[in-house]
Design a protein around this motif. Structure first.
Motif, PDB file in Angstrom:
ATOM      1  N   UNK A 244       0.815  -1.213   0.000  1.00 34.01           N
ATOM      2  CA  UNK A 244       0.000   0.000   0.000  1.00 34.01           C
ATOM      3  C   UNK A 244       0.850   1.265   0.000  1.00 34.01           C
ATOM      4  N   UNK A 245       2.101   1.151   0.434  1.00 32.72           N
ATOM      5  CA  UNK A 245       2.972   2.332   0.485  1.00 32.72           C
ATOM      6  C   UNK A 245       3.817   2.487  -0.773  1.00 32.72           C
ATOM      7  N   UNK A 246       3.715   1.543  -1.693  1.00 28.36           N
ATOM      8  CA  UNK A 246       4.582   1.554  -2.871  1.00 28.36           C
ATOM      9  C   UNK A 246       3.873   2.191  -4.069  1.00 28.36           C
ATOM     10  N   UNK A 247       4.619   2.861  -4.948  1.00 28.29           N
ATOM     11  CA  UNK A 247       4.013   3.491  -6.135  1.00 28.29           C
ATOM     12  C   UNK A 247       3.641   2.459  -7.194  1.00 28.29           C
ATOM     13  N   UNK A 248       2.850   2.907  -8.198  1.00 27.51           N
ATOM     14  CA  UNK A 248       2.271   2.013  -9.187  1.00 27.51           C
ATOM     15  C   UNK A 248       3.275   1.176  -9.958  1.00 27.51           C
ATOM     16  N   UNK A 249       4.367   1.787 -10.419  1.00 26.31           N
ATOM     17  CA  UNK A 249       5.350   1.040 -11.202  1.00 26.31           C
ATOM     18  C   UNK A 249       5.913  -0.123 -10.404  1.00 26.31           C
ATOM     19  N   UNK A 250       6.205   0.096  -9.139  1.00 28.62           N
ATOM     20  CA  UNK A 250       6.814  -0.945  -8.306  1.00 28.62           C
ATOM     21  C   UNK A 250       5.806  -2.031  -7.955  1.00 28.62           C
ATOM     22  N   UNK A 251       4.570  -1.654  -7.587  1.00 27.86           N
ATOM     23  CA  UNK A 251       3.572  -2.678  -7.251  1.00 27.86           C
ATOM     24  C   UNK A 251       3.227  -3.526  -8.461  1.00 27.86           C
ATOM     25  N   UNK A 252       3.114  -2.888  -9.633  1.00 23.54           N
ATOM     26  CA  UNK A 252       2.813  -3.653 -10.843  1.00 23.54           C
ATOM     27  C   UNK A 252       3.967  -4.575 -11.219  1.00 23.54           C
ATOM     28  N   UNK A 253       5.186  -4.126 -11.023  1.00 25.34           N
ATOM     29  CA  UNK A 253       6.353  -4.957 -11.340  1.00 25.34           C
ATOM     30  C   UNK A 253       6.395  -6.185 -10.445  1.00 25.34           C
ATOM     31  N   UNK A 254       6.120  -6.009  -9.181  1.00 25.26           N
ATOM     32  CA  UNK A 254       6.082  -7.141  -8.243  1.00 25.26           C
ATOM     33  C   UNK A 254       4.988  -8.118  -8.655  1.00 25.26           C
ATOM     34  N   UNK A 255       3.817  -7.588  -9.019  1.00 22.50           N
ATOM     35  CA  UNK A 255       2.699  -8.432  -9.437  1.00 22.50           C
ATOM     36  C   UNK A 255       3.032  -9.190 -10.722  1.00 22.50           C
ATOM     37  N   UNK A 256       3.668  -8.508 -11.671  1.00 20.41           N
ATOM     38  CA  UNK A 256       4.009  -9.128 -12.950  1.00 20.41           C
ATOM     39  C   UNK A 256       5.005 -10.264 -12.753  1.00 20.41           C
ATOM     40  N   UNK A 257       6.016 -10.031 -11.937  1.00 19.29           N
ATOM     41  CA  UNK A 257       7.019 -11.063 -11.662  1.00 19.29           C
ATOM     42  C   UNK A 257       6.368 -12.268 -10.987  1.00 19.29           C
ATOM     43  N   UNK A 258       5.443 -11.996 -10.087  1.00 19.95           N
ATOM     44  CA  UNK A 258       4.741 -13.088  -9.400  1.00 19.95           C
ATOM     45  C   UNK A 258       3.904 -13.905 -10.393  1.00 19.95           C
ATOM     46  N   UNK A 259       3.232 -13.214 -11.338  1.00 16.70           N
ATOM     47  CA  UNK A 259       2.415 -13.910 -12.343  1.00 16.70           C
ATOM     48  C   UNK A 259       3.277 -14.771 -13.272  1.00 16.70           C
ATOM     49  N   UNK A 260       4.501 -14.337 -13.523  1.00 15.81           N
ATOM     50  CA  UNK A 260       5.406 -15.120 -14.366  1.00 15.81           C
ATOM     51  C   UNK A 260       5.944 -16.352 -13.649  1.00 15.81           C
ATOM     52  N   UNK A 261       5.701 -16.438 -12.353  1.00 15.22           N
ATOM     53  CA  UNK A 261       6.197 -17.569 -11.584  1.00 15.22           C
ATOM     54  C   UNK A 261       7.603 -17.376 -11.063  1.00 15.22           C
TER      55      UNK A 261
END
Length: 681
Positions: A244-261
């Motif tokens: 919740x404290x992180x900006x959009x680019x960083x949260x989306x990057x974390x989510x994308x990496x997680x989706x890639x496995x």
């Protein structure tokens, strides 16, 4: 030129021509795409203004209109008369697949729309690039061809399975070409941290772990989400990283990496303790390893700040720009910008820090406003075009050399020269970062070409092992001669001979095409004053043949002519010095110079004979005070009886670099130059 009509089964002539203007209705698009039209026999389409007027009633004219509006040609260049631009259409092959000893398998054609007049010469059109119209993959069977290199329908969000396929194809087919080329036997240093996207914690990078690196634009202060001395302990615990404290680019990057496995990602704002200078220095000097050893680098090129989302990572974060029209039963669409064009429009490509982040990475996934691109050292993939064949394409509009391919040559200096030219055209928020943001590149050069100790091979961004080449840099003529600010309101105390000391773009003197030539070095030994005040011999590689001017320079004699302490970075060497008159080339006065130019070409004149004789050329700042107080110091010889000369200003026994040029060797000798130990500050 037009073709006889060929009727496809199931379509009447009226159905073929629905929503087409009188000009386009005369064309047989099926036959054009089947057999092709050479550029020399291009079919006229009428003026661009008439095409825009018919776009509401003609589906093919509408595709052209969408391209013109997307590239903002009319808005950015309203004075261009579109009625003067006559458009034509021709075809080009999409590409061919290599099949060993068998003939290549061709993958169809695409339509090119171009024109005469402003389209070819005006920057509005040259910057936008050619208008390319593709056939969609669902129609490839109509031509008996595979779907490769045809258009693909995109979704509102990125297809994760497609991205995984790109990575897998690179892994399986490219081998060592797309693995780390810097230090294959090295792991990340123990002090490097990564974000564990499963436990949501900042942890020391596990030995040999596979991780992703992030390259993005900060866009200002981010103290509210940075890792600091106060929060590093909490963030090191599972769940300690609050999304919740992180900006959009960083949260989306974390989510994308997680989706890639994948499990680990390196993000500078989170993995470097931002208020710990010691930690920052050690981490920044490991950037060559961080990016060079990454599984791939995720590049956020679609935003201007860290608060922007990754376009397409989440629903409603991008607007698809692919528009499909049905023309005579064929599904056609205007190709999105190439990766090169898309990146050219981004804020990301203007930043100095992002240069090495991209250049040092073996694989890159770019999130742009238009679509996602995958790039490795062998291939480019994108969402809009099908190109995932396992074999290699011999000719594909997707493949082209990377602008920051690194190393760019088997020569260490050529790779360095290319990197300096690209890097110095970018911008920095903090000017004192100019060397730090380039350290990853210099460390990679040291590793790739085995140059020894990085601290001795490079200083102030200059390649000391090839100093006789490295000193031949020149300011871009549009760059003011202004020292870089290293602290609040304080100009650089770095030496004048280093390009990093000065603001703006840098180019290198050339002989031939992109070739700096040194035929014979005249400097016996190079010394530098280190940070402790000691005089150190530099490990400069000698260029044979070698001509000594006066024997080995003894360090004991160096300070005798100087009446004050020598500053760190002072370069010391023995050469010859002489004085020449100069005049602006072409007889122009400085007042007649272009306002955009800050440097000019000056003729070097010998006054031994009357009238004075032209003997060489030098590039100098358009400032008569600096120029009139300068002399020329010979550094090294050009092939063909020419000498490289450096124009310097001298005060109290110390010299500063002012400009660079070449002079005829005979004229230099005739000027009776005096041998001199130079203290170049």
């Amino acid at each position: 030129m037009s073709f006889p009509r060929i009727q496809r089964s199931g379509l009447t002539e009226e159905e073929n021509d629905v929503l087409l203007c009188s000009v386009c209705a005369k064309l047989d698009f099926y036959r054009i795409l089947l057999y092709g039209i050479h550029e020399l026999e291009a079919i006229p389409l009428g003026s661009l203004s008439s095409i825009l007027e018919k776009s509401y009633q003609c589906s093919f004219c509408r595709l052209i209109s969408l391209y013109v509006r997307r590239t903002r040609i009319m808005e950015d260049f309203p004075h261009v008369d579109l009625s003067e631009i006559e458009c034509v259409v021709y075809t080009m092959l999409n590409g061919a697949l290599r099949r060993g000893p068998y003939p290549p398998l061709r993958f169809g054609r695409r339509l090119h729309i171009t024109g005469k007049g402003h389209w070819q010469i005006h920057p509005a059109f040259s910057a936008a690039g050619p208008l390319i119209i593709h056939l969609m993959q669902e129609d490839a069977f109509k031509f008996g061809r595979p779907v490769d290199l045809h258009g693909r329908r995109m979704r509102n969000t990125v297809d994760i399975g497609l991205v995984k396929k790109w990575i897998k194809l690179c892994q399986e087919n490219h081998g060592d070409k797309c693995r780390n080329v810097w230090r294959m036997d090295r792991n990340l240093p123990e002090f490097v941290r990564v974000v564990d996207v499963v436990s949501m914690a900042v942890i020391p990078a596990p030995s040999g772990c596979r991780y992703v690196a992030l390259s993005y634009v900060w866009g200002g202060n981010g103290a509210e989400y940075w890792t600091t001395k106060d929060n590093i302990a909490k963030r090191s615990m599972p769940g300690g990283l609050n999304v919740a404290t992180l900006p959009g680019t960083i949260t989306d990057s974390i989510s994308f990496v997680r989706q890639l496995g994948e499990r680990y990602i390196w993000i500078d704002a989170l993995c470097i303790t931002q208020d710990d200078s010691r930690d920052k220095v050690s981490q920044l000097h490991a950037m060559d390893l961080v990016y060079g050893l990454s599984y791939f680098t995720l590049i956020a090129a679609g935003g201007k700040t860290a608060r922007d989302p990754l376009p397409g990572c989440r629903p409603r974060t991008r607007t698809l720009q692919i528009h499909i029209e049905v023309v005579q039963g064929l599904h056609l669409f205007v190709a999105p910008p190439t990766q090169e064009k898309a990146l050219a429009q981004s804020a990301w490509i203007t930043r100095c820090w992002t240069y090495q982040e991209s250049a040092l990475s073996c694989r890159r996934i770019y999130f742009t406003e238009q679509q996602v691109y995958f790039e490795c050292r062998c291939q480019v993939f994108c969402e809009a075009i099908v190109a995932e064949s396992k074999a290699d394409f011999s000719s594909s509009f997707l493949r082209y050399p990377r602008g920051e391919y690194f190393p760019s040559s088997t020569s260490s200096f050529d790779s360095y020269k290319s990197a300096v030219g690209d890097y110095t055209r970018r911008n920095l928020t903090v000017e004192s970062d100019i060397v730090d943001a380039f350290t990853g590149v210099t460390n990679a050069l040291v590793a790739a070409f085995r140059l020894g100790d990085p601290a001795r091979a490079f200083q102030y961004g200059m390649m000391l092992t090839e100093l006789h080449y490295a000193l031949l840099w020149q300011h871009d003529p549009h760059t003011p001669r202004t020292r870089r600010l290293l602290a609040e309101g304080c100009h650089s105390s770095w030496p004048s001979w280093a390009w990093a000391t000065w603001r703006g773009a840098v180019i290198y003197m050339s002989q031939g095409v992109n070739q700096v030539s040194v035929h014979e070095t005249l400097i016996d030994a190079w010394y530098i004053v280190d940070h402790s005040g000691g005089i150190v011999l530099l490990d400069v590689q000698r260029q044979p043949p070698y001509s000594s001017l006066g024997g080995i320079l003894d360090p004991i004699e160096m300070p005798l002519d100087i009446h004050r302490p020598l500053k760190p970075g002072t370069l010391i060497f023995r050469t010859t010095s002489s004085h020449f008159n100069i005049t602006r080339r072409g007889g122009e006065s400085i007042e007649e110079s272009s306002p955009a130019d800050h440097y000019g070409l000056f003729n070097i004149l010998s006054t031994i004979h009357f009238p004075p004789t032209w003997v060489g050329t030098v590039i100098l700042p358009l400032d008569p005070f600096i120029v009139l107080s300068s002399c020329n110091s010979s550094l090294k010889r050009y092939r063909g009886c020419l000498l490289h000369v450096m124009a310097v200003s001298e005060f109290d026994g110390l010299m500063e670099r002012v400009g660079l040029g070449v002079i005829h060797n005979v004229a230099w000798v005739a000027s009776t130059p005096e041998e001199k130990v130079v203290f170049l500050r």
